[in-house]
Design a protein around this motif. Structure first.
Motif, short mmCIF file in Angstrom:
data_model
loop_
_atom_site.label_atom_id
_atom_site.label_comp_id
_atom_site.label_asym_id
_atom_site.label_seq_id
_atom_site.Cartn_x
_atom_site.Cartn_y
_atom_site.Cartn_z
N UNK A 1 -10.16 0.13 -37.22
CA UNK A 1 -10.31 -0.86 -38.24
C UNK A 1 -11.71 -0.78 -38.81
N UNK A 2 -12.66 -0.68 -38.11
CA UNK A 2 -14.06 -0.01 -38.64
C UNK A 2 -14.00 1.00 -39.19
N UNK A 3 -13.34 2.03 -38.79
CA UNK A 3 -13.29 3.49 -39.64
C UNK A 3 -12.71 3.43 -40.67
N UNK A 4 -11.54 2.39 -40.85
CA UNK A 4 -10.79 2.34 -42.11
C UNK A 4 -10.98 1.22 -42.90
N UNK A 5 -12.25 0.58 -42.90
CA UNK A 5 -12.26 -0.74 -43.43
C UNK A 5 -12.41 -0.52 -45.06
N UNK A 6 -12.62 0.50 -45.55
CA UNK A 6 -12.60 0.78 -47.15
C UNK A 6 -11.16 0.77 -47.72
N UNK A 7 -10.04 0.84 -46.86
CA UNK A 7 -8.75 0.81 -47.39
C UNK A 7 -8.28 -0.71 -47.57
N UNK B 1 -9.90 -7.99 -41.02
CA UNK B 1 -11.04 -8.85 -41.87
C UNK B 1 -12.43 -8.63 -41.59
N UNK B 2 -12.82 -9.02 -40.11
CA UNK B 2 -13.97 -8.77 -39.80
C UNK B 2 -14.75 -7.34 -40.22
N UNK B 3 -13.87 -6.18 -39.67
CA UNK B 3 -14.37 -5.01 -40.20
C UNK B 3 -14.43 -4.60 -41.67
N UNK B 4 -13.58 -5.33 -42.49
CA UNK B 4 -13.75 -5.03 -43.82
C UNK B 4 -14.73 -6.22 -44.56
N UNK B 5 -14.99 -6.97 -43.95
CA UNK B 5 -16.11 -8.00 -44.44
C UNK B 5 -15.41 -9.05 -45.49
N UNK B 6 -14.15 -9.48 -44.93
CA UNK B 6 -13.52 -10.27 -45.97
C UNK B 6 -12.72 -11.34 -45.21
N UNK B 7 -12.34 -12.47 -45.73
CA UNK B 7 -11.25 -13.43 -44.79
C UNK B 7 -10.06 -12.49 -44.71
N UNK C 1 -2.45 -3.84 -46.21
CA UNK C 1 -3.79 -3.41 -46.88
C UNK C 1 -3.43 -4.31 -48.15
N UNK C 2 -2.33 -4.16 -48.83
CA UNK C 2 -2.25 -4.77 -49.98
C UNK C 2 -2.61 -6.45 -50.02
N UNK C 3 -1.98 -7.06 -49.27
CA UNK C 3 -1.82 -8.54 -49.08
C UNK C 3 -3.31 -8.94 -48.80
N UNK C 4 -3.87 -7.97 -47.66
CA UNK C 4 -5.56 -8.41 -47.45
C UNK C 4 -6.36 -8.26 -48.72
#
Length: 263
Positions: A255-261, A188-194, A126-129
């Motif tokens: 990943x979708x359920x935890x995207x906010x992390x 990345x896709x679930x969180x909307x970021x590369x 998570x931190x790296x992403x």
């Protein structure tokens, strides 16, 4: 479905279990009318505290949060003397967990082993992403099969409250085996970021893992599993569906359920 055995008035003791899995077990047991008693991780290796917590308990959900099996013989001895059954959350790659499994088998206590790769690795990314979108690691092509903590909990609850699971060694997986690089992309896709994987040499990965204080044997065990899964992806099992009646959740669903992390 097997017959319910645990008396609803007898609490289940959860000890040494990670917060995420433990929380879901607690919620699901509460929904079934079963009370949960917990013991702090630091007290697991204190025989007097463990003995006191085990009084009046019919079943124990046991995790092993330590890098070695030091003290495990005493823990298993206390549980074997005081409780009716133990459900042990193990890991296919952990040497310490394997030793605890052997101790349980030799203790005579009724027990069930759940072997599962959870999503702890993905959470460590998570931190790296969040900071740059690049995850550095070894074995991006390794096909691993993590299982959702909610599914681990659902199986654990059944093993804790039903007959028919004594002596079982259940391997819990998700429905598919995405590579580590694919898992990062899916997050990345679930969180909307590369988000992308950057491969590093095995020795570099070993040094990074050693910096966290993990013993060399545990590190080598993990890296060996990853290496093996490059050529042979981890196979999926149907255990979650067989025991709970619902399919195991996919990595994308998690990943979708935890995207906010990962924002």
């Amino acid at each position: 479905m097997t017959d319910k055995r645990v008396d609803d008035t007898s609490p289940v003791l959860a000890v040494g279990v990670s917060g995420t899995v433990g929380r879901h077990v607690g919620l699901q047991l509460a929904a079934a009318g079963v009370r949960v008693r917990t013991l702090a991780q630091r007290e697991l290796l204190d025989p007097a505290s463990l003995e006191a917590a085990a009084q009046g308990v019919d079943a124990v959900l046991l995790g092993w949060p330590f890098p070695t099996a030091d003290g495990a013989a005493e823990v298993v001895g206390v549980l074997a003397r005081n409780v009716g059954r133990v459900v042990f959350l193990s890991s296919p790659a952990g040497r310490a967990e394997g030793e605890v499994e052997a101790l349980l088998a030799g203790s005579g206590v009724r027990h069930t082993v759940l072997r599962a790769h959870g999503f702890a690795t993905a959470l460590r990314w998570a931190e790296e992403i969040r900071s740059g979108g690049t995850v550095q690691g070894y074995g991006g092509a390794a096909g691993l099969n993590p299982v959702d903590e909610r599914d681990i909990a659902a199986v654990a609850v059944r093993a804790l409250t039903e007959d028919g699971h004594d002596g079982a060694r259940y391997v819990l997986t998700g429905p598919e085996s995405p590579t580590q690089a694919e898992q990062v992309r899916i997050i990345g896709e679930a969180a909307g970021r590369p988000a992308r994987w950057e491969e590093i040499p095995r020795e570099a990965a070993r040094r990074r893992m050693a910096a966290t204080g993990r013993p060399r044997a545990a590190i080598d065990g993990t890296l060996n599993v990853i290496h093996a899964r490059i050529a042979a992806p981890e196979p999926a099992t149907t255990t979650v569906q067989d025991l709970t009646g619902h399919p195991a959740r996919s990595f994308r669903a998690w990943a979708t359920d935890h995207a906010a992390l990962f924002h």
